[in-house]
Write a protein that holds these residues in place. Structure first.
Motif, PDB file in Angstrom:
ATOM      1  N   ILE A 117      -6.216  -3.517 -14.650  1.00 17.88           N
ATOM      2  CA  ILE A 117      -6.630  -3.913 -13.304  1.00 17.88           C
ATOM      3  C   ILE A 117      -5.982  -3.013 -12.262  1.00 17.88           C
ATOM      4  N   CYS A 118      -4.694  -2.730 -12.432  1.00 16.04           N
ATOM      5  CA  CYS A 118      -4.002  -1.831 -11.492  1.00 16.04           C
ATOM      6  C   CYS A 118      -4.611  -0.438 -11.504  1.00 16.04           C
ATOM      7  N   MET A 119      -4.915   0.079 -12.692  1.00 19.36           N
ATOM      8  CA  MET A 119      -5.521   1.406 -12.774  1.00 19.36           C
ATOM      9  C   MET A 119      -6.916   1.424 -12.156  1.00 19.36           C
ATOM     10  N   CYS A 120      -7.687   0.361 -12.354  1.00 20.26           N
ATOM     11  CA  CYS A 120      -9.033   0.302 -11.769  1.00 20.26           C
ATOM     12  C   CYS A 120      -8.969   0.246 -10.247  1.00 20.26           C
ATOM     13  N   ILE A 121      -8.051  -0.539  -9.716  1.00 20.90           N
ATOM     14  CA  ILE A 121      -7.906  -0.630  -8.259  1.00 20.90           C
ATOM     15  C   ILE A 121      -7.466   0.709  -7.691  1.00 20.90           C
ATOM     16  N   THR A 122      -6.527   1.361  -8.338  1.00 19.99           N
ATOM     17  CA  THR A 122      -6.057   2.671  -7.874  1.00 19.99           C
ATOM     18  C   THR A 122      -7.177   3.700  -7.935  1.00 19.99           C
ATOM     19  N   ALA A 123      -7.903   3.736  -9.026  1.00 20.69           N
ATOM     20  CA  ALA A 123      -9.001   4.698  -9.162  1.00 20.69           C
ATOM     21  C   ALA A 123     -10.099   4.424  -8.133  1.00 20.69           C
ATOM     22  N   SER A 124     -10.409   3.155  -7.910  1.00 17.40           N
ATOM     23  CA  SER A 124     -11.430   2.814  -6.917  1.00 17.40           C
ATOM     24  C   SER A 124     -11.018   3.267  -5.524  1.00 17.40           C
ATOM     25  N   ALA A 125      -9.761   3.033  -5.173  1.00 14.40           N
ATOM     26  CA  ALA A 125      -9.278   3.465  -3.858  1.00 14.40           C
ATOM     27  C   ALA A 125      -9.319   4.982  -3.744  1.00 14.40           C
ATOM     28  N   ALA A 126      -8.947   5.683  -4.799  1.00  9.80           N
ATOM     29  CA  ALA A 126      -8.988   7.152  -4.774  1.00  9.80           C
ATOM     30  C   ALA A 126     -10.416   7.644  -4.607  1.00  9.80           C
ATOM     31  N   PHE A 127     -11.357   7.024  -5.303  1.00 10.42           N
ATOM     32  CA  PHE A 127     -12.749   7.451  -5.188  1.00 10.42           C
ATOM     33  C   PHE A 127     -13.299   7.188  -3.793  1.00 10.42           C
ATOM     34  N   VAL A 128     -12.885   6.095  -3.167  1.00 16.03           N
ATOM     35  CA  VAL A 128     -13.326   5.810  -1.800  1.00 16.03           C
ATOM     36  C   VAL A 128     -12.801   6.880  -0.841  1.00 16.03           C
ATOM     37  N   SER A 145      -4.736  28.546   5.744  1.00 10.34           N
ATOM     38  CA  SER A 145      -6.024  28.819   6.374  1.00 10.34           C
ATOM     39  C   SER A 145      -6.639  27.497   6.847  1.00 10.34           C
ATOM     40  N   PRO A 146      -7.638  27.551   7.720  1.00 11.43           N
ATOM     41  CA  PRO A 146      -8.233  26.301   8.216  1.00 11.43           C
ATOM     42  C   PRO A 146      -8.837  25.423   7.128  1.00 11.43           C
ATOM     43  N   GLN A 147      -9.171  26.015   5.992  1.00 12.34           N
ATOM     44  CA  GLN A 147      -9.780  25.225   4.918  1.00 12.34           C
ATOM     45  C   GLN A 147      -8.745  24.612   3.986  1.00 12.34           C
ATOM     46  N   GLU A 148      -7.490  24.948   4.155  1.00 18.94           N
ATOM     47  CA  GLU A 148      -6.438  24.424   3.281  1.00 18.94           C
ATOM     48  C   GLU A 148      -5.678  23.297   3.965  1.00 18.94           C
ATOM     49  N   THR A 149      -5.357  22.279   3.189  1.00 19.99           N
ATOM     50  CA  THR A 149      -4.611  21.136   3.697  1.00 19.99           C
ATOM     51  C   THR A 149      -3.444  20.854   2.764  1.00 19.99           C
ATOM     52  N   ASP A 150      -2.239  20.772   3.314  1.00 20.50           N
ATOM     53  CA  ASP A 150      -1.046  20.466   2.517  1.00 20.50           C
ATOM     54  C   ASP A 150      -0.879  18.949   2.463  1.00 20.50           C
ATOM     55  N   ILE A 151      -0.959  18.390   1.253  1.00 17.33           N
ATOM     56  CA  ILE A 151      -0.882  16.937   1.104  1.00 17.33           C
ATOM     57  C   ILE A 151       0.470  16.467   0.586  1.00 17.33           C
ATOM     58  N   SER A 152       1.458  17.351   0.508  1.00 16.57           N
ATOM     59  CA  SER A 152       2.752  16.944  -0.039  1.00 16.57           C
ATOM     60  C   SER A 152       3.452  15.869   0.798  1.00 16.57           C
ATOM     61  N   PRO A 153       3.382  15.883   2.155  1.00 22.18           N
ATOM     62  CA  PRO A 153       4.013  14.779   2.887  1.00 22.18           C
ATOM     63  C   PRO A 153       3.368  13.423   2.572  1.00 22.18           C
ATOM     64  N   ALA A 154       2.053  13.406   2.445  1.00 19.66           N
ATOM     65  CA  ALA A 154       1.364  12.156   2.122  1.00 19.66           C
ATOM     66  C   ALA A 154       1.697  11.705   0.703  1.00 19.66           C
ATOM     67  N   ALA A 155       1.835  12.652  -0.221  1.00 18.37           N
ATOM     68  CA  ALA A 155       2.180  12.306  -1.600  1.00 18.37           C
ATOM     69  C   ALA A 155       3.585  11.718  -1.682  1.00 18.37           C
ATOM     70  N   LYS A 165       5.186  10.137   0.701  1.00 20.19           N
ATOM     71  CA  LYS A 165       5.147   8.808   1.317  1.00 20.19           C
ATOM     72  C   LYS A 165       4.511   7.800   0.359  1.00 20.19           C
ATOM     73  N   ALA A 166       3.467   8.205  -0.371  1.00 18.70           N
ATOM     74  CA  ALA A 166       2.817   7.308  -1.323  1.00 18.70           C
ATOM     75  C   ALA A 166       3.766   6.932  -2.455  1.00 18.70           C
ATOM     76  N   VAL A 167       4.574   7.888  -2.919  1.00 20.17           N
ATOM     77  CA  VAL A 167       5.541   7.599  -3.986  1.00 20.17           C
ATOM     78  C   VAL A 167       6.581   6.592  -3.505  1.00 20.17           C
ATOM     79  N   GLU A 168       7.062   6.760  -2.270  1.00 18.83           N
ATOM     80  CA  GLU A 168       8.035   5.807  -1.727  1.00 18.83           C
ATOM     81  C   GLU A 168       7.437   4.414  -1.609  1.00 18.83           C
ATOM     82  N   ILE A 169       6.197   4.321  -1.156  1.00 20.66           N
ATOM     83  CA  ILE A 169       5.532   3.024  -1.018  1.00 20.66           C
ATOM     84  C   ILE A 169       5.338   2.380  -2.387  1.00 20.66           C
ATOM     85  N   LEU A 170       4.951   3.173  -3.395  1.00 19.53           N
ATOM     86  CA  LEU A 170       4.770   2.631  -4.736  1.00 19.53           C
ATOM     87  C   LEU A 170       6.080   2.131  -5.337  1.00 19.53           C
TER      88      LEU A 170
END
Length: 96
Positions: free
Chosen positions: A13-24, A53-63, A65-70
């Motif tokens: 159930i946890c994996m399904c909820i996580t995958a669903s949120a990621a897909f959204v 470049s304008p097409q690149e996005t660094d997601i390490s700060p969000a990652a 923060k997500a680890v701390e929340i988890l």
């Protein structure tokens, strides 16, 4: 046997909820790209280069923060979820 079944169901159930949120979030991001006319995008994790470049996005700060929340959520989760988290953490720390 019932306890093992409950653990497996809870984990699924946890994996399904996580995958669903990621897909959204992925679908929402792709919809934004299509509506704004961007053809491609690159997600960068932990780049040493500050100029992206304008097409690149660094997601390490969000990652991070997500680890701390988890970690906080696993600390207050009911026993099946907190036990699964404990097993994952301790499995990564085992010495071979």
């Amino acid at each position: 046997m019932k306890i093992i079944r409950a653990y497996i169901i809870t984990a699924l159930i946890c994996m399904c909820i996580t995958a669903s949120a990621a897909f959204v979030f992925i679908a929402d991001e792709n919809a934004k790209k299509i509506s704004l006319g961007q053809e491609s995008a690159v997600l960068v994790i932990g780049s040493a280069d500050k100029r992206l470049s304008p097409q690149e996005t660094d997601i390490s700060p969000a990652a991070k923060k997500a680890v701390e929340i988890l970690k906080k959520a696993a600390g207050i989760a009911p026993p099946p979820v907190s036990n699964i988290y404990w097993l994952v953490v301790t499995a990564g720390k085992t010495e071979t």
